[in-house]
Write an enzyme that holds these catalytic residues in place. Structure first.
Site, PDB file in Angstrom:
ATOM      1  CG  ASP A   1      -2.413  -7.669   3.788  1.00  0.00           C
ATOM      2  OD1 ASP A   1      -1.615  -7.739   2.843  1.00  0.00           O
ATOM      3  OD2 ASP A   1      -2.114  -7.979   4.955  1.00  0.00           O
TER       4      ASP A   1
ATOM      5  CG  HIS B   1       4.473  -2.806   1.407  1.00  0.00           C
ATOM      6  ND1 HIS B   1       5.473  -3.451   2.110  1.00  0.00           N
ATOM      7  CD2 HIS B   1       3.467  -3.731   1.255  1.00  0.00           C
ATOM      8  CE1 HIS B   1       5.098  -4.696   2.379  1.00  0.00           C
ATOM      9  NE2 HIS B   1       3.895  -4.887   1.869  1.00  0.00           N
TER      10      HIS B   1
END
Length: 345
Positions: free
Chosen positions: A149, A222
């Site tokens: 991330d 995403h």
């Protein structure tokens, strides 16, 4: 002659292993007490950080639109407004209560805890904690879904250009905007997906974090929906400092999203793409497994402005005087060179 830039809060501090995110509401009539508490924040941070100079303790404070009107005088940050809730065809990004955001981070959890305790003791019953999240680093910077991330964050002077306000809002140079959301993951449903399907949801390979080629990457992934460009085709970026969190006893597993930028418009466009779709209806597949349960937008003043926040009715005719960085953040290097005042793209 270049305009001296105020020292920012440590929104661009070094990587850390732990964080505490506190969202607070301010009791009616207690604005003076809260403003005094914010003025003491940098001193408390320095006092606790002095006990462990190498562990990168930092505390960043932000004010919501409503809190700014209640607590601060003088001009108003140009792009500060309430968080806009998004009701898409399948998913909701809610706006939830919050006047103040405190983002504490360090290499050790005890430092975050001690500083948070002292700060809340100082505020006393003038504030109420409406959300509290203790985040941690999970293996090699992964979230609880198993993917890395924040790997696309800009660094160095590029990060400063993305995050710090310049001449486009001269009264607030060195400030920033931050959007936060708490996401809860359905790990049972997620882990039932084969790895290849998880990769199509995210838009990256799980093992090596490489982005899927455009001809393979689904338009509702995403990565596809959070990659945004301006009218000239230049990618618009933010700096994410997300952290995983969890509580085993209640099976609560999630990601605390926190994105800093010099304009909230970039983050807001990413969220519209995710929740409303781009094109409309093509919503982010990650939302089938991750539910947003909070949402807030806050303005992060420069360190000097936070230390001397004018009360409503007071006139601040000029931007706060710049102060040496070492006087605000002793022992830290911002690592960003001179803070530029170029307008936001």
């Amino acid at each position: 002659m270049a305009v001296p830039q105020p020292v920012p809060q440590l929104v661009l501090g070094p990587p850390t292993q732990t964080a505490v995110f506190l969202t607070l509401t301010v009791a009616p009539g207690r604005e003076d007490d809260v403003r005094d508490g914010l003025r003491e924040l940098s001193g408390l941070s320095r006092s606790v950080a002095f006990r462990a100079r190498d562990d990168a303790l930092a505390c960043v404070a932000g004010l919501s639109s409503d809190a700014w009107d209640r607590l601060a005088g003088g001009p108003r940050p140009r792009e500060l407004h309430p968080f806009t809730p998004l009701q898409g065809p399948r998913h909701l990004a809610p706006a939830t209560p919050g006047d103040l955001l405190l983002h504490l981070r360090a290499r050790r959890a005890d430092l975050c805890f001690e500083l948070a305790r002292l700060v809340l003791d100082g505020f006393g019953d003038a504030v109420t904690v409406v959300d509290e999240v203790h985040g941690f680093t999970y293996f090699d910077e992964r979230d609880l879904l198993g993917f890395v991330d924040g790997s696309e964050n800009p660094t160095g002077s590029a990060a400063a250009d993305v995050v710090l306000i310049g001449d486009e809002d001269p009264d607030f140079r060195g400030g920033s905007y931050v959007v936060v959301q708490k996401y809860l993951h359905d790990l049972t449903a997620w882990n039932a997906l084969p790895t290849e399907e998880q990769e199509r949801v995210i838009g990256r390979h799980k093992a090596d974090n490489l982005e899927l080629p455009d001809y393979v990457k689904p338009p509702d992934s995403h990565v596809a929906l959070t990659t945004v460009e301006d009218e000239d085709g230049e990618e618009q970026q933010i700096v994410r400092q997300n952290m995983p969190f969890g509580r085993l006893g209640t099976a609560e597993f999630g990601t605390y999203f926190i994105g800093y930028s010099r304009t909230p418009a970039v983050t807001e466009r990413m969220l519209r793409n995710m929740f409303l779709g781009d094109p409309p209806g093509t919503t982010d597949r990650i939302l089938d497994f991750s539910t947003a349960v909070t949402g807030g937008l806050f303005f992060v003043p420069s360190a000097g402005l936070l230390d001397d926040l004018p009360a409503p009715g007071e006139t601040r005719e000029t931007a706060p005087e710049p102060v040496p960085a070492e006087a605000v953040h002793p022992g830290f290097s911002l690592g960003i060179g001179s803070l530029k005042g170029a307008p936001a793209s």
